[in-house]
Scaffold this motif. Structure first.
Motif, PDB file in Angstrom:
ATOM      1  N   PRO A 112     -10.615 129.514  60.416  1.00  0.00           N
ATOM      2  CA  PRO A 112     -10.799 128.499  59.382  1.00  0.00           C
ATOM      3  C   PRO A 112     -10.361 129.022  58.020  1.00  0.00           C
ATOM      4  N   PRO A 113     -10.149 128.146  57.059  1.00  0.00           N
ATOM      5  CA  PRO A 113      -9.752 128.587  55.716  1.00  0.00           C
ATOM      6  C   PRO A 113     -10.939 129.171  54.958  1.00  0.00           C
ATOM      7  N   LEU A 114     -10.630 130.077  54.029  1.00  0.00           N
ATOM      8  CA  LEU A 114     -11.673 130.590  53.150  1.00  0.00           C
ATOM      9  C   LEU A 114     -12.120 129.493  52.180  1.00  0.00           C
ATOM     10  N   ARG A 115     -13.330 129.614  51.682  1.00  0.00           N
ATOM     11  CA  ARG A 115     -13.951 128.663  50.752  1.00  0.00           C
ATOM     12  C   ARG A 115     -13.493 127.225  51.016  1.00  0.00           C
ATOM     13  N   GLY A 174     -20.457 127.615  56.363  1.00  0.00           N
ATOM     14  CA  GLY A 174     -20.527 127.336  57.798  1.00  0.00           C
ATOM     15  C   GLY A 174     -20.524 125.849  58.103  1.00  0.00           C
ATOM     16  N   ILE A 175     -21.254 125.071  57.317  1.00  0.00           N
ATOM     17  CA  ILE A 175     -21.278 123.619  57.523  1.00  0.00           C
ATOM     18  C   ILE A 175     -19.901 123.006  57.279  1.00  0.00           C
ATOM     19  N   LEU A 176     -19.244 123.451  56.209  1.00  0.00           N
ATOM     20  CA  LEU A 176     -17.915 122.921  55.889  1.00  0.00           C
ATOM     21  C   LEU A 176     -16.892 123.343  56.931  1.00  0.00           C
ATOM     22  N   TRP A 177     -17.042 124.540  57.481  1.00  0.00           N
ATOM     23  CA  TRP A 177     -16.148 124.954  58.565  1.00  0.00           C
ATOM     24  C   TRP A 177     -16.339 124.060  59.786  1.00  0.00           C
ATOM     25  N   GLY A 178     -17.589 123.740  60.099  1.00  0.00           N
ATOM     26  CA  GLY A 178     -17.852 122.848  61.223  1.00  0.00           C
ATOM     27  C   GLY A 178     -17.177 121.498  61.036  1.00  0.00           C
ATOM     28  N   ARG A 179     -17.266 120.959  59.819  1.00  0.00           N
ATOM     29  CA  ARG A 179     -16.605 119.677  59.530  1.00  0.00           C
ATOM     30  C   ARG A 179     -15.097 119.813  59.629  1.00  0.00           C
ATOM     31  N   TRP A 180     -14.570 120.942  59.170  1.00  0.00           N
ATOM     32  CA  TRP A 180     -13.112 121.147  59.202  1.00  0.00           C
ATOM     33  C   TRP A 180     -12.616 121.175  60.644  1.00  0.00           C
ATOM     34  N   TYR A 181     -13.317 121.902  61.526  1.00  0.00           N
ATOM     35  CA  TYR A 181     -12.928 121.942  62.937  1.00  0.00           C
ATOM     36  C   TYR A 181     -13.051 120.567  63.576  1.00  0.00           C
ATOM     37  N   ALA A 182     -14.103 119.817  63.175  1.00  0.00           N
ATOM     38  CA  ALA A 182     -14.295 118.491  63.757  1.00  0.00           C
ATOM     39  C   ALA A 182     -13.178 117.534  63.356  1.00  0.00           C
ATOM     40  N   VAL A 183     -12.680 117.666  62.143  1.00  0.00           N
ATOM     41  CA  VAL A 183     -11.634 116.754  61.654  1.00  0.00           C
ATOM     42  C   VAL A 183     -10.258 117.165  62.157  1.00  0.00           C
ATOM     43  N   THR A 184      -9.962 118.475  62.083  1.00  0.00           N
ATOM     44  CA  THR A 184      -8.612 118.933  62.423  1.00  0.00           C
ATOM     45  C   THR A 184      -8.425 119.204  63.906  1.00  0.00           C
ATOM     46  N   GLY A 185      -9.512 119.530  64.602  1.00  0.00           N
ATOM     47  CA  GLY A 185      -9.381 119.895  66.007  1.00  0.00           C
ATOM     48  C   GLY A 185      -8.681 121.220  66.205  1.00  0.00           C
TER      49      GLY A 185
END
Length: 231
Positions: free
Chosen positions: A148-151, A132-143
């Motif tokens: 979201p991607p798995l793992r 969940g934390i990594l997904w949050g970072r991914w959305y923040a970076v990619t917009g």
């Protein structure tokens, strides 16, 4: 005894038995020292009280496997490397015998079940939190706004690869669910099953997915074969 075993299990799951221990010399030294202390104490106690050595139906196959390793080492061009494997295998065999003895004690067996259940659920929860934390970072970076991607970033806690996380949950998760059902904790069993299943799915481990599918097929087949036939 139970508290000590719980500490050892927690250490081995999250640190000493994880991927980093493969390349970390200090961790390997700690693991080997821990192994020597545990096995040494077990053998010393067994020398004083021979009845502590358990009987196991796997004793003969274990001896055959160890003998094969010894023969292969003696025939090796570099036997020094082989003896390390032989000693490690012998240590694992002795730890297995120790585990058989420990689990023969009803009180310790029930407490160790509790330890395994807590560690398994904790791994599932920790993995879901990490994802969940990594997904949050991914959305923040990619917009991005899609799925979201798995793992993400190959999330793996401290175990080195998502497949180890998923594999461990796949092996222990069903046991934990069965233990909870046997204890009458059906709601807790359902919650644990959902957490473990979600962690396995989000790991993106195709091998774990295949294992889960095969396990489900075997479980349904076994249930169908064991069901009473109505005439």
């Amino acid at each position: 005894a139970w508290a000590g075993l719980t500490l050892i299990v927690t250490y081995l799951v999250f640190l000493g038995g994880g991927f980093p221990a493969i390349y970390s010399i200090p961790l390997r030294l700690v693991n080997e020292a821990l192994l020597v202390v545990i096995i040494g104490a077990f053998l010393l106690a067994a020398a004083v009280r021979p009845g502590l050595l358990p009987r196991s139906s796997l004793a003969a196959p274990i001896l055959v496997a160890l003998a094969a390793l010894v023969v292969a080492t003696l025939a090796s061009e570099w036997p020094r490397f082989g003896w390390e494997i032989v000693l490690g295998a012998a240590g694992a065999a002795l730890l297995y015998l120790l585990l058989v003895r420990i689990l023969s004690i009803a009180e310790l067996r029930s407490r160790l079940r509790f330890t395994v259940a807590v560690v398994t659920v904790a791994v599932a929860v920790a993995y879901l939190v990490q994802v969940g934390i990594l997904w949050g970072r991914w959305y923040a970076v990619t917009g991005a706004s899609g799925l979201p991607p798995l793992r993400p970033a190959t999330a793996n806690l401290t175990l080195g690869t998502p497949s180890i996380v998923a594999g461990g949950l796949l092996m222990l998760g069903p046991l934990v669910v069965v233990w909870l059902i046997e204890a009458g904790q059906r709601r807790t069993a359902i919650a644990a099953m959902i957490l473990v299943f979600a962690a396995i799915v989000f790991s993106g481990s195709r091998s774990a997915w295949m294992g889960a599918l095969l396990a489900a097929v075997l479980a349904v087949t076994a249930a169908a074969l064991s069901a009473p036939v109505r005439r």
